[in-house]
Design a protein around this motif. Structure first.
Motif, PDB file in Angstrom:
ATOM      1  N   MET A   1       0.843  -1.178   0.000  1.00  0.00           N
ATOM      2  CA  MET A   1       0.000   0.000   0.000  1.00  0.00           C
ATOM      3  C   MET A   1       0.894   1.249   0.000  1.00  0.00           C
ATOM      4  SD  MET A   1      -2.930   1.197   2.674  1.00  0.00           S
ATOM      5  CE  MET A   1      -4.244   0.364   1.825  1.00  0.00           C
ATOM      6  N   ARG A   2       0.421   2.271  -0.607  1.00  0.00           N
ATOM      7  CA  ARG A   2       1.167   3.536  -0.660  1.00  0.00           C
ATOM      8  C   ARG A   2       1.138   4.216   0.703  1.00  0.00           C
ATOM      9  NH1 ARG A   2       1.843   5.364  -6.031  1.00  0.00           N
ATOM     10  NH2 ARG A   2       0.679   4.141  -7.502  1.00  0.00           N
ATOM     11  N   ASP A   3       2.116   5.089   0.919  1.00  0.00           N
ATOM     12  CA  ASP A   3       2.109   5.822   2.181  1.00  0.00           C
ATOM     13  C   ASP A   3       1.156   7.010   2.075  1.00  0.00           C
ATOM     14  OD1 ASP A   3       3.797   8.416   1.690  1.00  0.00           O
ATOM     15  OD2 ASP A   3       4.924   6.800   0.734  1.00  0.00           O
ATOM     16  N   ALA A   4       0.720   7.481   3.228  1.00  0.00           N
ATOM     17  CA  ALA A   4      -0.290   8.539   3.291  1.00  0.00           C
ATOM     18  C   ALA A   4       0.192   9.827   2.633  1.00  0.00           C
ATOM     19  CB  ALA A   4      -0.687   8.787   4.744  1.00  0.00           C
ATOM     20  N   GLU A   5       1.467  10.151   2.814  1.00  0.00           N
ATOM     21  CA  GLU A   5       2.013  11.386   2.234  1.00  0.00           C
ATOM     22  C   GLU A   5       1.895  11.371   0.706  1.00  0.00           C
ATOM     23  OE1 GLU A   5       4.282  15.037   2.427  1.00  0.00           O
ATOM     24  OE2 GLU A   5       3.631  13.804   4.103  1.00  0.00           O
ATOM     25  N   THR A   6       2.236  10.255   0.092  1.00  0.00           N
ATOM     26  CA  THR A   6       2.141  10.125  -1.365  1.00  0.00           C
ATOM     27  C   THR A   6       0.693  10.272  -1.820  1.00  0.00           C
ATOM     28  OG1 THR A   6       4.064   8.672  -1.404  1.00  0.00           O
ATOM     29  CG2 THR A   6       2.599   8.594  -3.318  1.00  0.00           C
ATOM     30  N   CYS A   7      -0.218   9.653  -1.082  1.00  0.00           N
ATOM     31  CA  CYS A   7      -1.634   9.721  -1.451  1.00  0.00           C
ATOM     32  C   CYS A   7      -2.174  11.144  -1.341  1.00  0.00           C
ATOM     33  CB  CYS A   7      -2.444   8.775  -0.573  1.00  0.00           C
ATOM     34  SG  CYS A   7      -2.065   7.030  -0.845  1.00  0.00           S
ATOM     35  N   ARG A   8      -1.790  11.842  -0.276  1.00  0.00           N
ATOM     36  CA  ARG A   8      -2.238  13.236  -0.133  1.00  0.00           C
ATOM     37  C   ARG A   8      -1.669  14.108  -1.255  1.00  0.00           C
ATOM     38  NH1 ARG A   8      -1.764  11.990   5.346  1.00  0.00           N
ATOM     39  NH2 ARG A   8       0.406  12.673   5.392  1.00  0.00           N
ATOM     40  N   HIS A   9      -0.439  13.831  -1.639  1.00  0.00           N
ATOM     41  CA  HIS A   9       0.184  14.591  -2.733  1.00  0.00           C
ATOM     42  C   HIS A   9      -0.578  14.364  -4.040  1.00  0.00           C
ATOM     43  CE1 HIS A   9       3.345  16.589  -4.976  1.00  0.00           C
ATOM     44  NE2 HIS A   9       3.359  15.560  -5.796  1.00  0.00           N
ATOM     45  N   ARG A  10      -0.915  13.110  -4.329  1.00  0.00           N
ATOM     46  CA  ARG A  10      -1.675  12.817  -5.544  1.00  0.00           C
ATOM     47  C   ARG A  10      -3.044  13.481  -5.516  1.00  0.00           C
ATOM     48  NH1 ARG A  10       0.217   8.880  -9.251  1.00  0.00           N
ATOM     49  NH2 ARG A  10      -1.604   9.621 -10.347  1.00  0.00           N
ATOM     50  N   ALA A  11      -3.695  13.485  -4.346  1.00  0.00           N
ATOM     51  CA  ALA A  11      -4.993  14.156  -4.213  1.00  0.00           C
ATOM     52  C   ALA A  11      -4.861  15.636  -4.538  1.00  0.00           C
ATOM     53  CB  ALA A  11      -5.553  13.962  -2.810  1.00  0.00           C
ATOM     54  N   ALA A  12      -3.814  16.259  -4.041  1.00  0.00           N
ATOM     55  CA  ALA A  12      -3.591  17.678  -4.310  1.00  0.00           C
ATOM     56  C   ALA A  12      -3.343  17.920  -5.800  1.00  0.00           C
ATOM     57  CB  ALA A  12      -2.410  18.190  -3.487  1.00  0.00           C
ATOM     58  N   GLU A  13      -2.634  17.007  -6.443  1.00  0.00           N
ATOM     59  CA  GLU A  13      -2.398  17.148  -7.881  1.00  0.00           C
ATOM     60  C   GLU A  13      -3.703  17.099  -8.665  1.00  0.00           C
ATOM     61  OE1 GLU A  13       0.281  13.968  -8.782  1.00  0.00           O
ATOM     62  OE2 GLU A  13       2.054  15.144  -8.294  1.00  0.00           O
ATOM     63  N   TYR A  14      -4.593  16.166  -8.302  1.00  0.00           N
ATOM     64  CA  TYR A  14      -5.877  16.067  -9.005  1.00  0.00           C
ATOM     65  C   TYR A  14      -6.761  17.270  -8.712  1.00  0.00           C
ATOM     66  CZ  TYR A  14      -5.143  11.465 -10.992  1.00  0.00           C
ATOM     67  OH  TYR A  14      -4.679  10.427 -11.745  1.00  0.00           O
ATOM     68  N   GLU A  15      -6.709  17.796  -7.497  1.00  0.00           N
ATOM     69  CA  GLU A  15      -7.490  18.997  -7.186  1.00  0.00           C
ATOM     70  C   GLU A  15      -6.992  20.183  -8.005  1.00  0.00           C
ATOM     71  OE1 GLU A  15      -7.029  19.248  -2.981  1.00  0.00           O
ATOM     72  OE2 GLU A  15      -8.697  17.887  -2.608  1.00  0.00           O
ATOM     73  N   ALA A  16      -5.687  20.308  -8.146  1.00  0.00           N
ATOM     74  CA  ALA A  16      -5.120  21.394  -8.954  1.00  0.00           C
ATOM     75  C   ALA A  16      -5.534  21.231 -10.416  1.00  0.00           C
ATOM     76  CB  ALA A  16      -3.606  21.412  -8.832  1.00  0.00           C
TER      77      ALA A  16
END
Length: 54
Positions: A1-16
């Motif tokens: 499973m991915r780490d939480a930091e990576t997942c939050r970063h990807r979420a921010a990329e999609y929001e942008a």
């Protein structure tokens, strides 16, 4: 499973990306993907806490 930091970063990329896209349907898709990544971040945090507790 991915780490939480990576997942939050990807979420921010999609929001942008959602803010930059012109079509409403695509914006909703990007926001949906961002929400999925935030859920993955929460799951990763939970799993991390569970491993620490074990």
């Amino acid at each position: 499973m991915r780490d939480a930091e990576t997942c939050r970063h990807r979420a921010a990329e999609y929001e942008a990306a959602a803010r930059e896209v012109g079509q409403e349907a695509n914006r909703r898709r990007y926001l949906h993907l961002a929400e999925c990544w935030r859920e993955l971040a929460e799951a990763a945090e939970f799993e991390s806490r569970r491993e620490v507790a074990a």
